[in-house]
Design an enzyme around this catalytic site. Structure first.
Site, PDB file in Angstrom:
ATOM      1  N   THR A  63       0.833  -1.196   0.000  1.00  0.00           N
ATOM      2  CA  THR A  63       0.000   0.000   0.000  1.00  0.00           C
ATOM      3  C   THR A  63       0.868   1.246   0.000  1.00  0.00           C
ATOM      4  OG1 THR A  63      -1.944   1.040   1.004  1.00  0.00           O
ATOM      5  CG2 THR A  63      -0.376   0.048   2.535  1.00  0.00           C
ATOM      6  N   LYS A  67       3.409   1.476  -3.773  1.00  0.00           N
ATOM      7  CA  LYS A  67       2.780   0.723  -4.864  1.00  0.00           C
ATOM      8  C   LYS A  67       3.539   0.835  -6.191  1.00  0.00           C
ATOM      9  CE  LYS A  67      -2.044   0.645  -3.396  1.00  0.00           C
ATOM     10  NZ  LYS A  67      -3.419   0.911  -3.851  1.00  0.00           N
ATOM     11  N   GLY A 132      -5.182   9.331 -10.289  1.00  0.00           N
ATOM     12  CA  GLY A 132      -4.052   8.637  -9.672  1.00  0.00           C
ATOM     13  C   GLY A 132      -4.101   7.152 -10.010  1.00  0.00           C
ATOM     14  N   THR A 156      -5.291  18.117 -12.208  1.00  0.00           N
ATOM     15  CA  THR A 156      -4.179  18.213 -13.155  1.00  0.00           C
ATOM     16  C   THR A 156      -4.573  17.467 -14.421  1.00  0.00           C
ATOM     17  OG1 THR A 156      -2.736  18.126 -11.232  1.00  0.00           O
ATOM     18  CG2 THR A 156      -1.683  17.829 -13.388  1.00  0.00           C
TER      19      THR A 156
HETATM   20  P1  ATR Z   1      -4.094   6.899  -5.583  1.00  0.00           P
HETATM   21  O1  ATR Z   1      -3.004   5.962  -6.001  1.00  0.00           O
HETATM   22  O2  ATR Z   1      -4.717   6.520  -4.259  1.00  0.00           O
HETATM   23  O3  ATR Z   1      -5.117   7.104  -6.640  1.00  0.00           O
HETATM   24  P2  ATR Z   1      -2.561   9.284  -6.115  1.00  0.00           P
HETATM   25  O4  ATR Z   1      -1.891   8.584  -7.221  1.00  0.00           O
HETATM   26  O5  ATR Z   1      -1.733  10.070  -5.155  1.00  0.00           O
HETATM   27  O6  ATR Z   1      -3.403   8.295  -5.218  1.00  0.00           O
HETATM   28  O7  ATR Z   1      -3.702  10.239  -6.748  1.00  0.00           O
HETATM   29  C1  ATR Z   1      -4.413  11.134  -5.991  1.00  0.00           C
HETATM   30  C2  ATR Z   1      -5.504  11.797  -6.827  1.00  0.00           C
HETATM   31  O8  ATR Z   1      -6.208  12.684  -5.966  1.00  0.00           O
HETATM   32  C3  ATR Z   1      -4.992  12.664  -7.980  1.00  0.00           C
HETATM   33  O9  ATR Z   1      -5.949  12.640  -9.005  1.00  0.00           O
HETATM   34  C4  ATR Z   1      -4.934  14.056  -7.339  1.00  0.00           C
HETATM   35  O10 ATR Z   1      -5.041  15.128  -8.256  1.00  0.00           O
HETATM   36  P3  ATR Z   1      -3.730  15.700  -9.037  1.00  0.00           P
HETATM   37  O11 ATR Z   1      -3.449  14.723 -10.136  1.00  0.00           O
HETATM   38  O12 ATR Z   1      -4.139  17.035  -9.507  1.00  0.00           O
HETATM   39  O13 ATR Z   1      -2.634  15.753  -7.996  1.00  0.00           O
HETATM   40  C5  ATR Z   1      -6.170  14.003  -6.509  1.00  0.00           C
HETATM   41  N1  ATR Z   1      -6.149  14.972  -5.384  1.00  0.00           N
HETATM   42  C6  ATR Z   1      -5.532  14.827  -4.200  1.00  0.00           C
HETATM   43  N2  ATR Z   1      -5.766  15.895  -3.405  1.00  0.00           N
HETATM   44  C7  ATR Z   1      -6.558  16.742  -4.122  1.00  0.00           C
HETATM   45  C8  ATR Z   1      -7.165  18.012  -3.866  1.00  0.00           C
HETATM   46  N3  ATR Z   1      -7.006  18.634  -2.695  1.00  0.00           N
HETATM   47  N4  ATR Z   1      -7.931  18.573  -4.825  1.00  0.00           N
HETATM   48  C9  ATR Z   1      -8.124  17.947  -6.008  1.00  0.00           C
HETATM   49  N5  ATR Z   1      -7.583  16.745  -6.311  1.00  0.00           N
HETATM   50  C10 ATR Z   1      -6.815  16.134  -5.388  1.00  0.00           C
END
Ligand code: ATR
Length: 281
Positions: A63, A67, A132, A156
């Protein structure tokens, strides 16, 4: 045979995976153990992993935050893990370490279990919020299941684009900003929230306003702490059907267990007890 299984990550002390996998071992009438193996990011990941790999493990889950980081240390990856670029399950087979990703299939199975009607129409419109690893796995698994209209909204946009280009030629995907998605939510039959926004302790946060949703849609959040996020609460208030994140946790674990042991165990009877544990936290 005595299975030796575990979970690597940081932090993992409060993980529910030991509870889930000990139940699976009992259900399958297998003996073994499932340990939490915390690797502090300040320590050498390579050394800690080598120690684990030298300790007769049959397999383990991976986790946050490892990962992706684990991939160069594995001998093989299955197709889903390769495509997603992230591993959540590792099995040792004849001295080789093989990486899998069961998040996407776990999500789709939990959805099928709770909302089978959506699988009758491959043309339904789906929105994934976030881009993500979890979003990538869910996109891939929904596409394998036959869905062809899956849009992605993310803060993004380039990350969303990199998921969209991985879709096959049948797939119809638009990339949206969060604001654009918010304004056309009534266009979607299924909305899947995959970011960590709204996770404890930030329980009042929500990625976007659900004012525009249609009350016939299904709204899903993969966050399960709290069990009913603000996002799901808002969806419920609007009359939409909701799908809880802890069910994905259970089904991704079930696939991992099957990879390690070859045994398919029923998981549906564990949803309620898991929900009670989460509600008590
Ligand atoms: P996971 O593997 O659990 O999917 P990750 O790869 O870190 O985690 O992805 C996190 C996702 O949450 C991404 O889409 C991120 O957006 P960005 O690509 O713009 O970084 C999104 N995310 C996290 N915090 C956020 C926030 N405060 N507002 C909008 N999007 C957020």
């Amino acid at each position: 045979m005595q299975y030796k299984l575990g979970l690597i990550g940081f932090p993992v002390k409060h993980s529910l995976s030991p509870w889930i996998h000990r139940h699976f071992l009992n259900k399958a009438e297998l003996s073994g153990e499932y340990l939490t193996l915390e690797i502090d990011p300040k320590d050498s990941f390579e050394k800690a992993l080598q120690d684990i790999m030298d300790s007769q493990f049959d397999g383990f889950n991976v986790t946050v935050p490892y990962k992706k980081q684990i991939i160069p240390f594995l001998d093989e990856l299955d197709a889903a893990a390769q495509e997603i670029g992230a591993v959540n399950t590792v099995v040792q087979q004849n001295g080789k370490w093989i990486g899998y990703n069961t998040d996407g299939i776990g999500y789709v199975t939990s959805l099928r279990h709770h909302h089978p009607s959506i699988f009758k129409n491959n043309h339904c419109n789906i929105l994934i919020i976030g881009a993500g690893g979890a979003a990538r796995g869910i996109f891939k698994s929904l596409s394998i299941t036959g869905f062809t209209r899956i849009d992605i909204a993310n803060r993004t946009q380039s990350s969303a684009e990199s998921i969209a280009v991985s879709g096959d030629s049948e797939m119809n995907t638009s990339i949206l900003s969060l604001e654009e998605a918010e304004a056309k939510l009534n266009h979607y039959d299924l909305i899947i929230q995959t970011t960590n926004v709204g996770m404890k302790p930030n329980v009042n946060d929500t990625i976007l306003s659900l004012e525009q949703i249609d009350n016939t849609s299904i709204v899903s959040d993969i966050v399960y702490q709290p069990i009913k996020t603000q996002f799901l609460h808002d969806a419920d208030q609007s009359g939409a059907a909701i799908h809880y994140g802890h069910t994905m946790l259970l089904y991704q674990a079930r696939y991992a267990f099957e990879i390690w042991t070859g045994k398919k165990v029923p998981a549906d009877d564990m949803e309620q007890p898991l929900q009670s544990i989460l509600e008590g936290r």
